[in-house]
Design an enzyme around this catalytic site. Structure first.
Site, PDB file in Angstrom:
ATOM      1  N   MET A 195      15.561 -20.976   6.983  1.00 31.92           N
ATOM      2  CA  MET A 195      16.443 -22.149   7.061  1.00 31.92           C
ATOM      3  C   MET A 195      17.577 -22.119   6.051  1.00 31.92           C
ATOM      4  O   MET A 195      17.564 -22.850   5.057  1.00 31.92           O
ATOM      5  CB  MET A 195      15.629 -23.436   6.920  1.00 31.92           C
ATOM      6  CG  MET A 195      14.588 -23.573   8.012  1.00 31.92           C
ATOM      7  SD  MET A 195      13.823 -25.186   8.073  1.00 31.92           S
ATOM      8  CE  MET A 195      15.006 -26.100   9.056  1.00 31.92           C
ATOM      9  N   HIS A 200      25.372 -27.109  -0.353  1.00 29.45           N
ATOM     10  CA  HIS A 200      25.940 -26.818  -1.667  1.00 29.45           C
ATOM     11  C   HIS A 200      27.416 -27.245  -1.727  1.00 29.45           C
ATOM     12  O   HIS A 200      27.965 -27.394  -2.807  1.00 29.45           O
ATOM     13  CB  HIS A 200      25.819 -25.332  -1.991  1.00 29.45           C
ATOM     14  CG  HIS A 200      24.415 -24.897  -2.276  1.00 29.45           C
ATOM     15  ND1 HIS A 200      24.096 -23.650  -2.760  1.00 29.45           N
ATOM     16  CD2 HIS A 200      23.219 -25.549  -2.147  1.00 29.45           C
ATOM     17  CE1 HIS A 200      22.785 -23.545  -2.924  1.00 29.45           C
ATOM     18  NE2 HIS A 200      22.227 -24.685  -2.539  1.00 29.45           N
ATOM     19  N   HIS A 233      27.877  -3.813  -0.090  1.00 26.63           N
ATOM     20  CA  HIS A 233      28.672  -2.595  -0.275  1.00 26.63           C
ATOM     21  C   HIS A 233      28.967  -2.032   1.105  1.00 26.63           C
ATOM     22  O   HIS A 233      28.089  -1.998   1.960  1.00 26.63           O
ATOM     23  CB  HIS A 233      27.861  -1.592  -1.109  1.00 26.63           C
ATOM     24  CG  HIS A 233      28.489  -0.236  -1.213  1.00 26.63           C
ATOM     25  ND1 HIS A 233      29.304   0.117  -2.259  1.00 26.63           N
ATOM     26  CD2 HIS A 233      28.433   0.858  -0.409  1.00 26.63           C
ATOM     27  CE1 HIS A 233      29.714   1.374  -2.093  1.00 26.63           C
ATOM     28  NE2 HIS A 233      29.194   1.841  -0.973  1.00 26.63           N
ATOM     29  N   HIS A 267      12.152 -31.903   8.012  1.00 27.69           N
ATOM     30  CA  HIS A 267      13.241 -31.029   7.578  1.00 27.69           C
ATOM     31  C   HIS A 267      14.410 -31.870   7.086  1.00 27.69           C
ATOM     32  O   HIS A 267      14.489 -33.075   7.360  1.00 27.69           O
ATOM     33  CB  HIS A 267      13.714 -30.134   8.747  1.00 27.69           C
ATOM     34  CG  HIS A 267      12.651 -29.216   9.267  1.00 27.69           C
ATOM     35  ND1 HIS A 267      12.266 -28.080   8.599  1.00 27.69           N
ATOM     36  CD2 HIS A 267      11.880 -29.268  10.389  1.00 27.69           C
ATOM     37  CE1 HIS A 267      11.303 -27.466   9.291  1.00 27.69           C
ATOM     38  NE2 HIS A 267      11.046 -28.173  10.386  1.00 27.69           N
ATOM     39  N   GLU A 292      33.960  -1.874  -5.403  1.00 27.94           N
ATOM     40  CA  GLU A 292      33.083  -0.957  -4.673  1.00 27.94           C
ATOM     41  C   GLU A 292      31.845  -1.693  -4.161  1.00 27.94           C
ATOM     42  O   GLU A 292      31.369  -1.456  -3.071  1.00 27.94           O
ATOM     43  CB  GLU A 292      32.673   0.212  -5.568  1.00 27.94           C
ATOM     44  CG  GLU A 292      31.963  -0.215  -6.844  1.00 27.94           C
ATOM     45  CD  GLU A 292      31.644   0.942  -7.772  1.00 27.94           C
ATOM     46  OE1 GLU A 292      31.994   0.863  -8.948  1.00 27.94           O
ATOM     47  OE2 GLU A 292      31.026   1.924  -7.319  1.00 27.94           O
ATOM     48  N   THR A 293      31.329  -2.579  -5.003  1.00 31.83           N
ATOM     49  CA  THR A 293      30.128  -3.365  -4.681  1.00 31.83           C
ATOM     50  C   THR A 293      30.346  -4.729  -5.299  1.00 31.83           C
ATOM     51  O   THR A 293      30.963  -4.844  -6.348  1.00 31.83           O
ATOM     52  CB  THR A 293      28.886  -2.705  -5.315  1.00 31.83           C
ATOM     53  OG1 THR A 293      28.737  -1.395  -4.765  1.00 31.83           O
ATOM     54  CG2 THR A 293      27.614  -3.491  -5.022  1.00 31.83           C
ATOM     55  N   HIS A 299      20.881 -25.173   3.047  1.00 32.44           N
ATOM     56  CA  HIS A 299      19.495 -24.780   3.313  1.00 32.44           C
ATOM     57  C   HIS A 299      18.599 -26.007   3.408  1.00 32.44           C
ATOM     58  O   HIS A 299      18.965 -27.098   2.974  1.00 32.44           O
ATOM     59  CB  HIS A 299      18.983 -23.831   2.224  1.00 32.44           C
ATOM     60  CG  HIS A 299      18.941 -24.432   0.842  1.00 32.44           C
ATOM     61  ND1 HIS A 299      17.850 -25.122   0.366  1.00 32.44           N
ATOM     62  CD2 HIS A 299      19.861 -24.451  -0.141  1.00 32.44           C
ATOM     63  CE1 HIS A 299      18.099 -25.536  -0.869  1.00 32.44           C
ATOM     64  NE2 HIS A 299      19.319 -25.153  -1.204  1.00 32.44           N
ATOM     65  N   CYS A 300      17.425 -25.810   3.934  1.00 33.20           N
ATOM     66  CA  CYS A 300      16.457 -26.888   4.044  1.00 33.20           C
ATOM     67  C   CYS A 300      15.801 -27.097   2.672  1.00 33.20           C
ATOM     68  O   CYS A 300      15.598 -26.140   1.933  1.00 33.20           O
ATOM     69  CB  CYS A 300      15.399 -26.537   5.088  1.00 33.20           C
ATOM     70  SG  CYS A 300      14.443 -27.970   5.640  1.00 33.20           S
ATOM     71  N   HIS A 303      10.484 -23.152   3.219  1.00 32.73           N
ATOM     72  CA  HIS A 303      11.414 -23.383   4.329  1.00 32.73           C
ATOM     73  C   HIS A 303      12.604 -22.418   4.254  1.00 32.73           C
ATOM     74  O   HIS A 303      13.074 -21.919   5.268  1.00 32.73           O
ATOM     75  CB  HIS A 303      11.903 -24.840   4.325  1.00 32.73           C
ATOM     76  CG  HIS A 303      10.916 -25.800   4.919  1.00 32.73           C
ATOM     77  ND1 HIS A 303      11.218 -26.621   5.978  1.00 32.73           N
ATOM     78  CD2 HIS A 303       9.609 -26.036   4.616  1.00 32.73           C
ATOM     79  CE1 HIS A 303      10.148 -27.346   6.292  1.00 32.73           C
ATOM     80  NE2 HIS A 303       9.169 -27.016   5.476  1.00 32.73           N
ATOM     81  N   HIS A 361      23.364  -2.750  -1.707  1.00 27.24           N
ATOM     82  CA  HIS A 361      23.314  -1.473  -2.417  1.00 27.24           C
ATOM     83  C   HIS A 361      22.166  -1.387  -3.422  1.00 27.24           C
ATOM     84  O   HIS A 361      22.209  -0.594  -4.367  1.00 27.24           O
ATOM     85  CB  HIS A 361      24.657  -1.139  -3.067  1.00 27.24           C
ATOM     86  CG  HIS A 361      24.909   0.342  -3.173  1.00 27.24           C
ATOM     87  ND1 HIS A 361      24.231   1.152  -4.056  1.00 27.24           N
ATOM     88  CD2 HIS A 361      25.719   1.173  -2.480  1.00 27.24           C
ATOM     89  CE1 HIS A 361      24.653   2.397  -3.915  1.00 27.24           C
ATOM     90  NE2 HIS A 361      25.544   2.446  -2.965  1.00 27.24           N
ATOM     91  N   ASP A 387      20.306 -29.367   2.507  1.00 27.77           N
ATOM     92  CA  ASP A 387      20.992 -29.459   1.220  1.00 27.77           C
ATOM     93  C   ASP A 387      22.259 -28.614   1.342  1.00 27.77           C
ATOM     94  O   ASP A 387      22.186 -27.386   1.436  1.00 27.77           O
ATOM     95  CB  ASP A 387      20.065 -28.924   0.122  1.00 27.77           C
ATOM     96  CG  ASP A 387      20.787 -28.686  -1.215  1.00 27.77           C
ATOM     97  OD1 ASP A 387      22.018 -28.889  -1.294  1.00 27.77           O
ATOM     98  OD2 ASP A 387      20.102 -28.268  -2.167  1.00 27.77           O
TER      99      ASP A 387
END
Lengths: 372, 285
Positions: free
Chosen positions: A179, A129, A284, A124, A308-309, A164-165, A174, A335, A127
């Site tokens: 993950m 971001h 939403h 494992h 709204e969303t 994330h992996c 993964h 939504h 990463d």
């Protein structure tokens, strides 16, 4: 005991060290200054908590930059993902889906130790971001079962960022096995509205959305596998169809309902951080709004207002700030309502407080039409 | 789908059991009996008695939601009810006979059948009556509640109107959510939840049971009499740990429930049997 694997990794580390020495020789002043700075910075060790909760943190930083230490321990484990007892061979950081949220301030250093216990089957890494270089740090964090590693990266951009992996050759597997998590890098002076005025929250919830691809048997029933390795082939085939069998918040259908529904009070401002590491989603609040929304999750951009969303791209995390104005049971959904109602992406928020008749009132209760 | 019957609830309560019996007899008496008879099913006789019954549905007084009123309901003859819920194995025989559609639930054998709608439950009752040569039907909400005895959950909230409609929504949610996270929603082998004081097994466990009672919206007069009501027989009462209302075609309450409510874990079947004497009497009438 030195295994062949460790010996090989040792060689790789040696090569990396040599490369670093060469770089240092080329720009000696810069490298020395950075090293000196970090050794003098204050350190903070944070104990992570399982989502939807978030560890205690300051919204406005009171001091200068610091080094914030976190630890993630990989747990490969079967997890029940719905009320029918459907079991997935899951891969997790710290045993939760999603992985815990980490909060730092812009300019802080994240120092992350990744532990891969010997009882696991898989290599494992992570990463981030939020990080710059080395595939988000993944290249420096590749750990086999029985190993651990530590990286430090500078949080240079404010916002909510997925981590994330990303192990070579099996990244999506993964990720859709559980993950992923989020790092929130707050501006040092806290969140601000479009005019630069400070925004604060009374509560924060971290909603990690995951979609799962559980293989079915010849009768259409979900299959259960004895181990991760056993589940790989068929899971990959199901993934390639791109149609998830489950879309869930917090790792399981209904995980944030009933006894585990989120809670708030009228007048309180709540920050909802919503991540999806692999697939687009559209949060939403049924009966509510997003007062200030960073759809892309990056705080250097002014927040959108009165949404709204909102749209959270796969591979990102968004943030929405909302002040509750009415009491009641709110549904927090993706939504795409099929995914919300049929595949699992529904959470509930129980909001206590005084009803505002001006905002809404029932003028005529349901009655037979003949009564008019 | 929506039957609109402007009648008082008292009339409905009194007439429902008889009406349902009459209907089921009309449907089943002419059915040809195919193949071998089924093994006798275990039943519990619910002895005659009376109890205080809280009416199902939604009630308004002065335009505000209130707890449903109660009525005294008496069963002068008593009735027979299945000791256990219909099992997946029982239901599968109806499927093999081509009289029922395969259930959506995962269970097999001795597990209660789940993933069945009201329509499925009606089809099963019709098939089972034909195969057994007896008259079986879904219970009314009154019958189910009386048979449930001490396991009956009173869905009254006992709240005074505080001008805040959300107070009732939150209280209802809290009451239905209580302890939910600790409970296992997966169906268990028959007998798992034990018998109640009347000897009925697994009642109010984690499989809700369809009843023949229709959903109703009603308005109460100041003296608590039902002033007017609108009945919707496209939605029937499902009974279990708490009372619920489901459209007749829903097989999984979790997807059929509303966005912000808590749904039954599973939907299943338990039937009651009309006495041969009563059948003969109603047939003659």
């Amino acid at each position: 005991m030195l295994t062949r694997r460790e010996a090989l990794l040792g060689t790789a580390a040696g090569a990396a060290a040599a490369a670093l020495l060469a770089a240092t020789a080329a720009t000696p002043a810069l490298a020395e200054v950075q090293a000196a700075d970090i050794s003098t910075l204050p350190r903070e060790k944070v104990t992570l908590v399982a989502p939807p909760f978030v560890h205690d943190h300051q919204q406005v930083a009171t001091g200068g930059p610091k080094v914030v230490e976190f630890q993630l321990t990989v747990k490969e484990q079967p997890m029940v993902i719905d009320d029918d007892g459907t079991t997935m061979q899951a891969m997790t950081y710290n045993g939760s889906i999603p992985a815990p949220m980490m909060v730092v301030h812009e300019g802080d250093y994240v120092e992350l130790t990744l532990v891969n216990p010997e009882t696991n089957e898989m290599p494992h890494n992570v990463d981030f971001h939020a990080a710059t270089g080395a595939l988000g740090g993944a290249k420096l964090l590749d750990v086999n079962p029985g190993e651990h590693a530590t990286i430090r990266f500078k949080a240079t951009r404010a916002g909510t960022f997925v981590y994330h992996c990303a192990p070579a050759g099996m990244i999506p597997w993964h990720v859709v096995s559980g993950m992923s998590g989020t790092v929130m890098v707050l501006p040092r002076d806290g969140l601000k509205d479009e005019a630069g005025k400070p925004l604060k929250y009374d509560r924060i919830y971290y909603i990690g959305e995951n979609e799962f691809y559980i293989p079915r048997d010849e009768n259409g029933k979900f299959k259960k596998f004895d181990s991760l390795g056993d589940s790989y082939d068929e899971t990959l085939k199901a993934m390639r169809g791109l149609i998830p069998t489950h879309v869930v918040f917090n790792g399981k259908v209904g995980a944030l309902t009933g006894d585990n529904a989120m809670k708030a009070n009228v007048g309180e401002t709540v920050l909802f951080v919503h991540s999806q590491a692999n697939r687009d989603t559209r949060p939403h609040i049924i009966g509510g709004h997003g007062d200030h929304v960073w759809e892309q999750g990056k705080f250097a951009n002014p927040p959108a207002k009165d949404l709204e969303t909102w749209f959270v791209r796969g591979g990102s995390a968004g943030a929405a700030l909302y002040t509750f104005l009415q009491p009641g049971i709110y549904a927090y959904v993706n939504h795409n309502l099929i995914e919300a109602a049929e595949l699992g992406a529904t959470a509930h928020i129980m909001v206590e407080g005084k009803w505002n008749d001006d905002l809404m009132t029932q003028v005529k209760a349901p009655a037979p039409i003949a009564a008019y | 789908m929506k039957a609109r019957v402007p009648a008082t609830i008292a009339v409905i309560a009194a007439a429902l059991a008889a009406a349902a019996s009459g209907l089921s007899i009309a449907q089943h008496s002419g059915r040809a009996r195919t193949a071998a008879r089924l093994a006798p099913i275990e039943t519990v006789t619910i002895l005659p008695g009376a109890f205080t019954f809280r009416l199902p549905g939604e009630y308004l007084r002065n335009g505000k939601p209130v707890d449903a009123p109660t009525r005294t309901v008496s069963f002068q003859a008593g009735f027979d009810v299945m000791k256990y819920q219909v099992t997946a194995g029982d239901y599968a025989r109806c499927v093999v006979d081509g009289a029922c559609e395969a259930a959506d639930g995962n269970a097999a054998g001795d597990m209660p059948v789940t993933g069945v709608s009201y329509r499925d439950a009606e089809a099963y009752a019709a098939w089972f009556s034909g195969r057994s040569g007896e008259s079986w039907r879904l219970p009314t909400d009154e019958e189910w509640s009386f048979a449930a005895a001490e396991r009956l959950h009173d869905d009254a909230l006992g709240l005074a109107d505080d001008g805040n409609p959300a107070t009732r929504w939150l209280a209802r949610y809290r009451s239905e959510a209580a302890g939910q996270a600790e409970r296992d929603p997966q169906p268990k082998p028959r007998g798992h939840f034990g018998a109640n004081s009347r000897g009925v097994f697994d009642i109010a466990g984690n499989v809700w049971e369809w009843t023949s009672t229709c959903y109703v919206n009603a308005t109460l007069a100041p003296n608590a009499a039902v002033e007017r009501s609108v009945e919707n027989c496209g939605v029937r009462v499902v009974d279990g740990r708490h009372r619920g209302y489901m459209s007749t075609f829903i097989r999984d309450g979790r997807s059929g429930g509303c966005a912000a409510g808590l749904a039954p874990d599973n939907l299943g079947i338990r039937l009651v049997r009309d006495e041969p004497a009563l059948v003969a009497l109603l047939g003659w009438l």
